[in-house]
Motif scaffolding. Structure first.
Motif, mmCIF file in Angstrom:
data_model
loop_
_atom_site.group_PDB
_atom_site.id
_atom_site.type_symbol
_atom_site.label_atom_id
_atom_site.label_comp_id
_atom_site.label_asym_id
_atom_site.label_seq_id
_atom_site.Cartn_x
_atom_site.Cartn_y
_atom_site.Cartn_z
ATOM 1 N N SER A 116 0.858 -1.185 0.000
ATOM 2 C CA SER A 116 0.000 0.000 0.000
ATOM 3 C C SER A 116 0.897 1.239 0.000
ATOM 4 O O SER A 116 2.039 1.193 0.451
ATOM 5 C CB SER A 116 -0.930 0.003 1.213
ATOM 6 N N ASN A 152 -4.934 -1.806 -7.934
ATOM 7 C CA ASN A 152 -6.264 -1.333 -7.577
ATOM 8 C C ASN A 152 -6.799 -0.359 -8.630
ATOM 9 O O ASN A 152 -6.135 0.615 -8.977
ATOM 10 C CB ASN A 152 -6.211 -0.623 -6.223
ATOM 11 N N CYS A 203 -3.400 5.131 1.171
ATOM 12 C CA CYS A 203 -3.854 3.859 1.742
ATOM 13 C C CYS A 203 -3.238 3.751 3.136
ATOM 14 O O CYS A 203 -2.110 3.295 3.307
ATOM 15 C CB CYS A 203 -3.436 2.682 0.869
ATOM 16 N N ASP A 232 -10.486 0.030 -8.483
ATOM 17 C CA ASP A 232 -11.873 0.152 -8.055
ATOM 18 C C ASP A 232 -12.109 1.224 -7.003
ATOM 19 O O ASP A 232 -13.249 1.663 -6.816
ATOM 20 C CB ASP A 232 -12.367 -1.195 -7.501
ATOM 21 N N TYR A 233 -11.049 1.643 -6.313
ATOM 22 C CA TYR A 233 -11.224 2.582 -5.202
ATOM 23 C C TYR A 233 -10.328 3.798 -5.410
ATOM 24 O O TYR A 233 -9.152 3.657 -5.752
ATOM 25 C CB TYR A 233 -10.907 1.893 -3.869
#
Length: 289
Positions: A135, A168, A176, A170-171
């Motif tokens: 992240s 990622n 993070c 989708d977000y």
């Protein structure tokens, strides 16, 4: 939340965790093993070296890594015992490319591989398939967003050779904040600016609203969640599609002495590092009414 409601949680002293040098980092592996990096001056080499410890409560094994000049932030291990050390930041080379910030060592401390996992790393977890979950905080997300760097996705997964296998999309992650990889098919993360907690299970994501409070580590057990930013730790409870704070948490030793230090969490385990030793516990040890 009634901040006067404080829940005291006892953590056990990890017997073999005495710190004699400079504590660098602590990590939790997918199997629940505690790992710790300690920087110690080597009188034979006349330089600082890193001692990477695997802790087994009353005993530990140690791997000496000569590379102490890199400021490592994270430690984990692969299923075959290889050690992964990762620096949060990385420098760029003369051609503008990133220099390596992830290094893999065998149990004898020999360097096996190195590669770049991009800059601005917030957390690193290796799963049971030897995939590396990473992240990123805001500087990693936005520093090279124009070039579509891996860090710009906020969350990514790499294979053991440093090749991205998931990004990622989708977000809308700007930062993070926290990551908890329980397995390759069961991972949680918390991101800004939406302040959402996301559960990725078998490739499908479910998100929950969270209090507008930043935290760097968290663990989940049933409907409850413990979050921490090292200075403040809270117990949260899920209510529908959101988590609400229930109480402030104070960790204490077996003697009832308040504990303060660097906290790492993974799966349902908690490890608190002080200047001299580690303390540990699991969420399932705590009775939550």
């Amino acid at each position: 939340m009634d901040t006067s409601n404080t829940l005291k949680i006892h953590l056990d002293r990890v017997t073999a965790s005495q710190v004699t040098g400079k504590h660098v980092a602590t990590g939790l592996t997918i199997s629940g093993q505690i790992m710790m990096i300690e920087q110690i001056y080597d009188t034979k080499r006349h330089r600082d070296v890193l001692h990477v410890h695997r802790l087994f409560d009353q005993w530990r094994t140690t791997t000496i890594v000569a590379q102490a000049e890199t400021e490592f932030s994270y430690v984990d291990a692969f299923s075959d015992g290889r050690i992964l050390l990762v620096a949060s930041r990385c420098d760029d080379d003369v051609d503008g490319s990133w220099l390596p910030n992830a290094f893999i060592y065998d149990s004898s401390g020999h360097l096996l591989d190195r590669f770049c996992l991009d800059d601005g790393i917030q957390n690193v977890h290796v799963d049971e398939k030897d995939q590396i979950w990473v992240s990123y905080f805001d500087e990693g997300v936005f520093a090279d967003a124009a070039t579509n760097s891996i860090g710009s996705f906020g969350l990514a997964v790499f294979d053991e050779h440093g090749q991205a296998v998931f990004k990622n999309k989708d977000y809308p992650i700007d930062d993070c904040y926290a990551l908890n990889v329980c397995s390759s098919n069961d991972a949680w993360f918390f991101y800004h600016p939406d302040y959402r907690i996301v559960h990725l299970e078998n490739g499908k994501g479910t998100s929950y609203a969270a209090p507008l409070r930043q935290f760097s580590d968290f663990i989940v057990h049933g409907e409850h969640l413990i979050s921490t930013d090292n200075d403040n730790t809270y117990l949260l409870k899920r209510d529908g599609n959101r988590y609400d704070e229930q109480a402030r948490i104070q960790f204490e030793s077996e003697k009832g002495t308040p504990l303060q230090g660097t906290i790492k969490m993974r799966q349902d385990r908690i490890v608190l590092s002080t200047e001299t030793r580690l303390y540990a516990g699991t969420f399932s040890d705590f009775i939550v009414e």
